[in-house]
Design an enzyme around this catalytic site. Sequence first.
Site, PDB file in Angstrom:
ATOM      1  N   TYR A   1      -0.899  -1.192 -12.138  1.00 48.98           N
ATOM      2  CA  TYR A   1      -2.270  -1.081 -12.661  1.00 48.98           C
ATOM      3  C   TYR A   1      -2.416   0.058 -14.432  1.00 48.98           C
ATOM      4  O   TYR A   1      -3.133   0.670 -13.837  1.00 48.98           O
ATOM      5  CB  TYR A   1      -3.341  -0.557 -11.031  1.00 48.98           C
TER       6      TYR A   1
ATOM      7  N   GLY B   1       0.941  -1.428   0.167  1.00 48.19           N
ATOM      8  CA  GLY B   1      -0.089   0.022  -0.351  1.00 48.19           C
ATOM      9  C   GLY B   1       0.847   1.244  -0.044  1.00 48.19           C
ATOM     10  O   GLY B   1       0.274   2.337  -0.557  1.00 48.19           O
TER      11      GLY B   1
ATOM     12  N   ARG C   1      -6.286   3.957 -15.268  1.00 49.03           N
ATOM     13  CA  ARG C   1      -6.074   4.526 -13.857  1.00 49.03           C
ATOM     14  C   ARG C   1      -6.997   6.231 -13.602  1.00 49.03           C
ATOM     15  O   ARG C   1      -7.548   6.561 -12.724  1.00 49.03           O
ATOM     16  CB  ARG C   1      -4.808   5.114 -13.521  1.00 49.03           C
TER      17      ARG C   1
ATOM     18  N   GLU D   1       3.919  -6.715   1.604  1.00 50.58           N
ATOM     19  CA  GLU D   1       3.528  -7.176  -0.198  1.00 50.58           C
ATOM     20  C   GLU D   1       3.364  -5.611  -1.341  1.00 50.58           C
ATOM     21  O   GLU D   1       2.221  -5.544  -0.769  1.00 50.58           O
ATOM     22  CB  GLU D   1       1.904  -7.663  -0.263  1.00 50.58           C
ATOM     23  N   PRO D   2       4.182  -5.352  -1.008  1.00 50.48           N
ATOM     24  CA  PRO D   2       4.476  -3.963  -2.290  1.00 50.48           C
ATOM     25  C   PRO D   2       4.521  -4.415  -3.306  1.00 50.48           C
ATOM     26  O   PRO D   2       4.382  -5.122  -3.919  1.00 50.48           O
ATOM     27  CB  PRO D   2       5.600  -2.940  -1.759  1.00 50.48           C
TER      28      PRO D   2
ATOM     29  N   ARG E   1       2.127  -1.186  -5.940  1.00 51.74           N
ATOM     30  CA  ARG E   1       2.978  -0.362  -6.472  1.00 51.74           C
ATOM     31  C   ARG E   1       4.216   0.421  -6.360  1.00 51.74           C
ATOM     32  O   ARG E   1       4.639   0.560  -7.506  1.00 51.74           O
ATOM     33  CB  ARG E   1       2.039   0.634  -6.526  1.00 51.74           C
TER      34      ARG E   1
ATOM     35  N   CYS F   1     -14.316   5.480 -27.666  1.00 54.26           N
ATOM     36  CA  CYS F   1     -15.314   6.380 -28.094  1.00 54.26           C
ATOM     37  C   CYS F   1     -16.421   6.532 -26.756  1.00 54.26           C
ATOM     38  O   CYS F   1     -17.160   5.724 -26.935  1.00 54.26           O
ATOM     39  CB  CYS F   1     -16.665   5.322 -29.200  1.00 54.26           C
ATOM     40  N   GLU F   2     -15.675   7.673 -25.522  1.00 58.68           N
ATOM     41  CA  GLU F   2     -16.284   8.244 -24.521  1.00 58.68           C
ATOM     42  C   GLU F   2     -15.812   9.225 -24.224  1.00 58.68           C
ATOM     43  O   GLU F   2     -14.282   9.317 -24.075  1.00 58.68           O
ATOM     44  CB  GLU F   2     -15.768   6.732 -23.460  1.00 58.68           C
TER      45      GLU F   2
ATOM     46  N   TYR G   1      -9.497   6.208 -11.518  1.00 57.74           N
ATOM     47  CA  TYR G   1      -9.221   6.471 -10.574  1.00 57.74           C
ATOM     48  C   TYR G   1      -9.297   7.735  -9.975  1.00 57.74           C
ATOM     49  O   TYR G   1      -8.970   8.530  -9.164  1.00 57.74           O
ATOM     50  CB  TYR G   1      -8.312   5.912  -9.423  1.00 57.74           C
TER      51      TYR G   1
HETATM   52  C1  LIG Z   1      -2.895  -4.800  -4.162  1.00 56.75           C
HETATM   53  C2  LIG Z   1      -3.273  -5.326  -3.065  1.00 56.75           C
HETATM   54  C3  LIG Z   1      -1.357  -5.430  -2.130  1.00 56.75           C
HETATM   55  C4  LIG Z   1      -0.450  -4.258  -2.602  1.00 56.75           C
HETATM   56  O1  LIG Z   1      -0.962  -2.975  -3.218  1.00 56.75           O
HETATM   57  P1  LIG Z   1      -0.338  -1.700  -3.551  1.00 56.75           P
HETATM   58  O2  LIG Z   1      -0.993  -0.573  -2.771  1.00 56.75           O
HETATM   59  O3  LIG Z   1      -0.258  -1.714  -4.726  1.00 56.75           O
HETATM   60  O4  LIG Z   1       1.215  -1.722  -2.822  1.00 56.75           O
HETATM   61  C5  LIG Z   1      -0.782  -6.138  -1.306  1.00 56.75           C
HETATM   62  N1  LIG Z   1      -1.651  -7.193  -0.560  1.00 56.75           N
HETATM   63  C6  LIG Z   1      -3.099  -6.847  -1.262  1.00 56.75           C
HETATM   64  C7  LIG Z   1      -4.063  -8.222  -0.627  1.00 56.75           C
HETATM   65  C8  LIG Z   1      -4.004  -6.001  -2.345  1.00 56.75           C
HETATM   66  O5  LIG Z   1      -4.495  -6.715  -2.933  1.00 56.75           O
END
Ligand SMILES: *Cc1c(COP(=O)(O)O)cnc(C)c1O
Length: 432
Positions: A383, A243, A323, A285-286, A288, A354-355, A327
């Site tokens: 993403y 995240g 994106r 779990e990075p 992005r 076409c949007e 978003y």
């Molecule tokens: C999407 C996701 C991530 C990665 O999030 P980032 O913002 O890309 O770092 C990690 N863990 C889980 C469970 C996710 O769904």
Amino acid sequence: MTLPDHMEVRKGHLCIREHDMVALAARHGTPLYVTDEDRIVWNYRQYEQALRPYYPDTRILYAAKANGNLAVLRALACLGAGADVFSAGELHLALAAGMKPDSLLFNGSSKSPGDLALAVEKGVIVSVDSLDELHQLDAAAGQAGKRAAIAFRVNPALDVPTHPKIATGLATSKFGIAHEMIPAAYDEALGCEYIDPIGIHCHIGSQILSVEPFARACEVMVRIAGVITDMGVRLKFIDLGGGLGIPYHRPDDHAPTPTEYAEAVMPVFRKGITAAGISPSLWIEPGRSLVADSTILLTRVNSVKTAHRTFVNIDAGFNLLVRPVMYDSYHEVLTANRADQRGTTLCTVAGPICETGDILASDRFLPDPVAGDILALLDCGAYGFAMSSQYNSRPRCPEILLKGNMAALMRRGETISDLTCTMQSPPWQKQD
Ligand SMILES: *Cc1c(COP(=O)(O)O)cnc(C)c1O
């Protein structure tokens, strides 16, 4: 705007290290995704160097959904990364990239019987999102004559400052089990015949630009870890999710570095596990923050139209980069063939779809745009291609990977026959 470290301007052309983006666009055509493997390696090392001094037993699981190209997964597998996988497809890709099953966490709030059977068969750890799923997994493991290792996905009920569509740890989110119900969930897992509860997992959201929410989530997680340890759970890992955001508005955004993340989170983690009397692995779990800034999208200006604004009509739309539309996100735009010139014309950068909403960038100053210019959209590695589609029957563009002074395709562009190859004629339409 300041360029990321691995980019520079040479003779007016945007370059990724020694690679000239205008030349690359001429060779391979546009649109074109260009990814720098060396930048991904650098980003990964930043995490390792930040976390390991605090706690050596740290594992990085790349969130495969950010960019699922096999070459990207392989580059990370070579560095020792595992992966957070969210589908059978991502699981297969991570294994094909050489990642070990016990370095994968199979996530998701809605897994099918096929997903659960696959996780059991491959020996992949499952992040369980409900008690219903727990019992289905127990049955699947029993049927296969195997055991299933699990973590529960905790919903820590944290309000995190980011776009509502990517805040995943709110009390009302679809993900995870409410933190106050977690001890009961582990109790249930301990009573299952074929389940080994070995971890605990959370993920609070994406594109988070402050480290404080991660520290708060960690506090919740280590507190629960203590409670379930006392219940008899032997925790092998605590997974704090991904995240960390990146500075899409360059240089105005400040995105915390992995070092700042570690400074905020690691003391909370260490204090918590010491209090609980345990020494589990720390997993993160990075997604992005490992891949976003490694990649640009090169696109050609088809035409320029002066209306109530100056529309710069390019050959990439939300079919290739959703994106901005999904978003409201911001990507820096540069004129790659005149990257030394100052922006003077206020432009709306519009795609070919076409949007009405197919706008990739609004109100940007570009150097007097003309047809044939090559624009570069920055920070498209996460993403980006991963969310692409064939909408409007547009074949997806190729992806190039750079490493050192080498450049190669990591995905060919789709052709018109790729659009039709899965389509079939119903028998009543058969023609001779
Ligand atoms: C999407 C996701 C991530 C990665 O999030 P980032 O913002 O890309 O770092 C990690 N863990 C889980 C469970 C996710 O769904």
